[in-house]
Each structure stands twice: as structure tokens, then as C-alpha cells.
Design a protein around this motif. Structure first.
Motif, PDB file in Angstrom:
ATOM      1  N   THR A   6       8.413  11.950  22.529  1.00  0.00           N
ATOM      2  CA  THR A   6       8.791  12.624  21.279  1.00  0.00           C
ATOM      3  C   THR A   6       9.949  13.581  21.519  1.00  0.00           C
ATOM      4  O   THR A   6      10.874  13.689  20.711  1.00  0.00           O
ATOM      5  CB  THR A   6       7.583  13.395  20.709  1.00  0.00           C
ATOM      6  OG1 THR A   6       6.495  12.487  20.542  1.00  0.00           O
ATOM      7  CG2 THR A   6       7.933  14.016  19.371  1.00  0.00           C
ATOM      8  N   HIS A   7       9.911  14.298  22.630  1.00  0.00           N
ATOM      9  CA  HIS A   7      10.926  15.304  22.927  1.00  0.00           C
ATOM     10  C   HIS A   7      11.767  14.846  24.109  1.00  0.00           C
ATOM     11  O   HIS A   7      11.236  14.581  25.184  1.00  0.00           O
ATOM     12  CB  HIS A   7      10.276  16.650  23.235  1.00  0.00           C
ATOM     13  CG  HIS A   7       9.347  17.121  22.157  1.00  0.00           C
ATOM     14  ND1 HIS A   7       9.724  17.214  20.838  1.00  0.00           N
ATOM     15  CD2 HIS A   7       8.052  17.515  22.207  1.00  0.00           C
ATOM     16  CE1 HIS A   7       8.707  17.663  20.122  1.00  0.00           C
ATOM     17  NE2 HIS A   7       7.680  17.839  20.929  1.00  0.00           N
ATOM     18  N   GLN A 183       8.166  21.005  25.361  1.00  0.00           N
ATOM     19  CA  GLN A 183       7.596  21.419  24.086  1.00  0.00           C
ATOM     20  C   GLN A 183       8.638  22.175  23.267  1.00  0.00           C
ATOM     21  O   GLN A 183       9.487  22.877  23.819  1.00  0.00           O
ATOM     22  CB  GLN A 183       6.351  22.280  24.283  1.00  0.00           C
ATOM     23  CG  GLN A 183       6.595  23.638  24.937  1.00  0.00           C
ATOM     24  CD  GLN A 183       5.330  24.483  24.970  1.00  0.00           C
ATOM     25  OE1 GLN A 183       4.228  23.968  25.106  1.00  0.00           O
ATOM     26  NE2 GLN A 183       5.494  25.792  24.826  1.00  0.00           N
ATOM     27  N   THR A 184       8.580  22.016  21.963  1.00  0.00           N
ATOM     28  CA  THR A 184       9.572  22.628  21.073  1.00  0.00           C
ATOM     29  C   THR A 184       8.969  23.696  20.163  1.00  0.00           C
ATOM     30  O   THR A 184       9.693  24.353  19.428  1.00  0.00           O
ATOM     31  CB  THR A 184      10.238  21.545  20.207  1.00  0.00           C
ATOM     32  OG1 THR A 184       9.230  20.856  19.459  1.00  0.00           O
ATOM     33  CG2 THR A 184      10.998  20.555  21.072  1.00  0.00           C
ATOM     34  N   GLN A 185       7.652  23.866  20.220  1.00  0.00           N
ATOM     35  CA  GLN A 185       7.014  24.883  19.377  1.00  0.00           C
ATOM     36  C   GLN A 185       7.387  26.275  19.879  1.00  0.00           C
ATOM     37  O   GLN A 185       7.116  26.612  21.026  1.00  0.00           O
ATOM     38  CB  GLN A 185       5.492  24.718  19.421  1.00  0.00           C
ATOM     39  CG  GLN A 185       4.724  25.612  18.466  1.00  0.00           C
ATOM     40  CD  GLN A 185       4.951  25.235  17.023  1.00  0.00           C
ATOM     41  OE1 GLN A 185       5.215  24.074  16.723  1.00  0.00           O
ATOM     42  NE2 GLN A 185       4.876  26.214  16.136  1.00  0.00           N
ATOM     43  N   PRO A 186       8.009  27.112  19.056  1.00  0.00           N
ATOM     44  CA  PRO A 186       8.422  28.454  19.506  1.00  0.00           C
ATOM     45  C   PRO A 186       7.227  29.313  19.896  1.00  0.00           C
ATOM     46  O   PRO A 186       6.150  29.215  19.295  1.00  0.00           O
ATOM     47  CB  PRO A 186       9.136  29.033  18.284  1.00  0.00           C
ATOM     48  CG  PRO A 186       9.505  27.863  17.442  1.00  0.00           C
ATOM     49  CD  PRO A 186       8.438  26.851  17.664  1.00  0.00           C
ATOM     50  N   THR A 187       7.425  30.159  20.890  1.00  0.00           N
ATOM     51  CA  THR A 187       6.395  31.094  21.329  1.00  0.00           C
ATOM     52  C   THR A 187       6.761  32.539  21.014  1.00  0.00           C
ATOM     53  O   THR A 187       5.909  33.421  21.100  1.00  0.00           O
ATOM     54  CB  THR A 187       6.168  30.978  22.846  1.00  0.00           C
ATOM     55  OG1 THR A 187       7.348  31.421  23.536  1.00  0.00           O
ATOM     56  CG2 THR A 187       5.859  29.538  23.243  1.00  0.00           C
ATOM     57  N   ASN A 188       8.043  32.766  20.694  1.00  0.00           N
ATOM     58  CA  ASN A 188       8.556  34.106  20.413  1.00  0.00           C
ATOM     59  C   ASN A 188       8.405  35.040  21.614  1.00  0.00           C
ATOM     60  O   ASN A 188       8.237  36.247  21.463  1.00  0.00           O
ATOM     61  CB  ASN A 188       7.871  34.717  19.184  1.00  0.00           C
ATOM     62  CG  ASN A 188       8.744  35.792  18.535  1.00  0.00           C
ATOM     63  OD1 ASN A 188       9.964  35.654  18.449  1.00  0.00           O
ATOM     64  ND2 ASN A 188       8.122  36.875  18.090  1.00  0.00           N
ATOM     65  N   ASN A 285       6.328  27.084  30.100  1.00  0.00           N
ATOM     66  CA  ASN A 285       6.201  26.658  28.707  1.00  0.00           C
ATOM     67  C   ASN A 285       5.605  27.730  27.797  1.00  0.00           C
ATOM     68  O   ASN A 285       5.552  27.544  26.576  1.00  0.00           O
ATOM     69  CB  ASN A 285       5.376  25.375  28.614  1.00  0.00           C
ATOM     70  CG  ASN A 285       6.243  24.124  28.655  1.00  0.00           C
ATOM     71  OD1 ASN A 285       7.431  24.172  28.342  1.00  0.00           O
ATOM     72  ND2 ASN A 285       5.656  23.008  29.050  1.00  0.00           N
ATOM     73  N   ARG A 286       5.201  28.854  28.366  1.00  0.00           N
ATOM     74  CA  ARG A 286       4.719  29.961  27.533  1.00  0.00           C
ATOM     75  C   ARG A 286       5.864  30.746  26.899  1.00  0.00           C
ATOM     76  O   ARG A 286       5.625  31.639  26.079  1.00  0.00           O
ATOM     77  CB  ARG A 286       3.863  30.913  28.382  1.00  0.00           C
ATOM     78  CG  ARG A 286       2.481  30.364  28.685  1.00  0.00           C
ATOM     79  CD  ARG A 286       1.831  31.000  29.898  1.00  0.00           C
ATOM     80  NE  ARG A 286       1.944  32.458  29.951  1.00  0.00           N
ATOM     81  CZ  ARG A 286       1.535  33.185  30.986  1.00  0.00           C
ATOM     82  NH1 ARG A 286       0.995  32.584  32.037  1.00  0.00           N
ATOM     83  NH2 ARG A 286       1.660  34.496  30.977  1.00  0.00           N
ATOM     84  N   ASP A 288      10.091  30.927  25.245  1.00  0.00           N
ATOM     85  CA  ASP A 288      11.226  30.239  24.624  1.00  0.00           C
ATOM     86  C   ASP A 288      12.446  30.281  25.533  1.00  0.00           C
ATOM     87  O   ASP A 288      13.204  29.315  25.620  1.00  0.00           O
ATOM     88  CB  ASP A 288      11.600  30.906  23.295  1.00  0.00           C
ATOM     89  CG  ASP A 288      10.494  30.819  22.269  1.00  0.00           C
ATOM     90  OD1 ASP A 288       9.737  29.834  22.292  1.00  0.00           O
ATOM     91  OD2 ASP A 288      10.385  31.746  21.447  1.00  0.00           O
TER      92      ASP A 288
END
Length: 358
Positions: A6-7, A183-188, A285-286, A288
């Protein structure tokens, strides 16, 4: 049909070029079964990433690993002389991490009849006389290839290790394909991966380090996992490891008990490589964005398609590597050294997102 991940990595083309260079350069040198030596059994995730990359590279070849060991438990009598001997890559070639270099010297001195390949290393000596003595031992071996991990190292090796075959290759960790872990989900969250050993250049000026957009996010300052433990926990761990080494070294001489001792890990049988690499991936991955003084914090961030900014270590290992291989990579910037002694304020300077400091 196999579906694509996917990514994808925005640097996929650049990563494939580095891997291709490693394959075309090293494949012709390994034409037999092999022994892989000086592998890591300690908590530096970077060295486990190198090891993992070496195994991924070797898995492609139609040969078998006859023997593998770390520098502590290696038994010379168990290394087949017909094997190609492979020595772990990294940044410990010189006089800072001396026990690794002394192990290489022992192998090279005792196996002159075997082909030996030293995987990509960064070379650094504070004492040129030690450099000359080491080079004299290397130069006596008739079939030895040493891989330089950067252009500065290459020039040092060509000058002093002139009877060996010297080639320049990127770090073996690039043989790892971590696309499935992107992974592309932001963690801020933003990470400053700051090493706390003798390769740390100097304490960083945090106020002037972060770019404007990253100052709005949660900042965490850490070293690799397991380097962030309390002094008491670290002292207990070091004591246990020291006892394990002392006991295993004695027991390994007893034939019956020898079978219980893994030459990679002593008495502790485990797949440490997989655990360390997995922990490193989860750790990076924790966040951005990563600012790092560790070279493999940078390399792992690139493999995971993170926005990453690298700072130098104490002797220029990081800058040498970046300038040799990484200038064309996206989402990747070399900042040099941002310390309290510097007056340059980097915050808000968007041009630095695309132009590396030299």
C-alpha cells in the motif's frame, strides 16, 4: 498476482541503485560456502540492522553459512578454511572500538589461506602509528577485500592498505526491504535520536535545532531503546552480561557443554537480530520526523520513508556517509552539527529542507 504494498518508499529508485551496487560488487567475491564473523550481540540496533542486511544479501546466493559467531565466542578451530570468511560491517574499524579491530587482525593473521571479505566499514584512527601497524597485518594477506563505506575511508584504505582489494560500497543495512513497515498515519511527534557514547560530538542546542513546523509537535529526546534505561538497570544488565561472558568462555572449552553454547550469543539462545530490528522499526515509526546523531537512526528512517535530518558524530562518520551516497535522496537532509557554540539559527529556514549543509 501479487499485490503491491500500500505504501511505497519515495526513495525506492535510489535504494534500488544502492542495493544493485552491493550485489554486483560482492556477488563475484563469494563463490563458496562462508563463515560470518564478528556479528553483534549487544544492544546497538544499528549493528543489528547491518547484520540483518548482510543476511538478506547472503540469502540470495546459492551457498550456505557454515559458521557464525561474535568476537567473544568465536572458536578458530570451527571455521572451515575452505570457506570465504566474511567480517561484519559497521563503524568500528580503527582505534575507538578496539576489540572489534583486534578480532579482525586475529582472523586475518590466522587464515591467510582463506579468502576474506570485510563488509562496508567506516575507518577512523586517532593514532596514525596504530593505523600503520594494522595496515601491515592486512597487507600480508594474499586474498583480502576491504569495503569502504564512504569516500574518506576509501582514500585512507587505498593509501595504507595498498596490497588489499579496496572497493567502496554503501552500508549493508540497505539490503533490507522494509516497505511493508512504512506507515503514513501521523503521530504528531518528533524524535531527537541523540547518542550518549564516545561518538557523541557535543550536546545539541535544541532551541536552534528544530524547524518551525516541528516545534508545534511533541518532542522526545532519546537514544536507541535499551539505551534509555536507568543507571541502576544498566549496571545490573552489564553485570549479568559480564558474568555470562566469563562463564561461557570457561564452559565452551568443555566438549559436552560446548554444544549448549551458541557462538553467536553465548549461553543465551535467542534470535536477537529479529528482536532488535523489530524494536527499531516500532521505535522509529512512533514519530513523524527524526533528527538523529546516529547513522543507523538515519538509515532506518530512510528505509521507513520518514522525514529525517542527520547531524554529525564526533569524527565525521555521518557526514562522510551522507556526502558519498545520500545527496540525491528525498526527505533527507544533513544538518552538520547544531551545538551551543554555533550562532546559526536554523529555525524557520525552509531552504534547508532541500539543501544539505556541507
Amino acid at each position: 498476482m501479487h499485490s503491491k504494498p500500500t505504501h511505497m518508499n519515495s526513495n525506492e529508485s535510489n535504494l534500488n541503485k544502492l542495493r544493485s551496487l552491493i550485489y554486483t560488487s560482492l556477488d563475484p567475491l563469494i563463490q563458496s560456502d562462508y563463515s560470518l564473523l564478528d556479528i553483534p550481540d549487544y544492544k546497538n540496533i544499528g549493528d543489528h540492522l547491518i547484520w540483518g542486511g548482510e543476511l538478506a544479501f547472503l540469502k540470495r546466493l546459492p551457498y550456505n553459512m557454515s559458521y557464525s559467531a561474535n568476537w567473544i565466542y568465536c572458536q578458530l578451530k570451527d571455521i572451515p578454511t575452505s570457506n570465504t570468511i566474511l567480517l561484519q560491517g559497521g563503524g568500528n574499524f580503527g582505534d575507538i572500538w578496539r576489540h572489534h579491530q583486534e578480532f579482525r587482525l586475529k582472523i586475518i593473521s590466522n587464515f591467510k589461506q582463506s579468502k576474506i571479505v570485510v563488509f562496508p566499514q567506516t575507518v577512523y584512527y586517532k593514532d596514525v602509528e596504530i593505523l600503520k601497524k594494522d595496515a601491515a597485518v592486512f597487507n600480508q594477506h594474499p586474498n583480502l577485500t576491504v569495503c569502504a563505506r564512504d569516500a574518506v575511508t576509501y582514500e585512507i584504505l587505498k593509501k595504507y592498505f595498498h596490497k588489499n582489494n579496496i572497493i567502496m560500497l554503501p552500508d549493508m543495512a540497505f539490503c533490507l526491504d522494509l516497505t511493508e513497515h512504512i506507515q503514513t498515519q501521523p503521530t504528531n511527534k518528533v524524535l531527537l535520536l541523540e547518542r550518549n557514547d564516545k561518538e557523541l560530538q557535543q550536546k545539541l542546542d535544541i532551541d536552534n535545532l528544530l524547524f518551525k513546523e516541528d516545534k508545534q509537535k511533541q518532542l522526545e529526546i532519546r537514544d536507541w531503546p535499551r539505551y534509555n534505561q536507568s543507571r541502576l538497570s544498566e549496571a545490573i544488565e552489564n553485570t549479568i552480561n559480564s558474568l555470562d561472558i566469563k562463564i561461557s568462555k570457561r564452559l565452551i572449552k568443555v566438549p559436552v557443554i560446548n554444544q549448549l553454547i551458541d557462538p553467536r550469543h553465548g549461553m543465551k539462545r535467542r534470535d536477537a537480530r529479529t528482536n532488535y530490528i523489530s524494536n527499531g522499526i516500532k521505535f522509529i515509526n512512533r514519530y513523524d520526523t527524526i533528527y538523529t546523531t546516529r547513522l543507523h537512526g538515519y538509515i532506518l528512517s530512510v528505509l521507513l520513508n520518514k522525514q529525517v535530518y542527520m547531524l554529525d558524530n564526533s569524527y565525521g562518520k555521518n557526514s562522510g556517509f551522507y556526502n558519498t551516497w545520500m545527496k540525491d535522496f528525498e526527505k533527507s537532509v544533513f544538518l552538520g552539527s547544531v551545538s551551543k557554540q554555533q550562532t546559526d539559527n536554523l529555525q524557520g529556514n525552509s531552504k534547508l529542507n532541500t539543501q544539505p549543509a556541507v
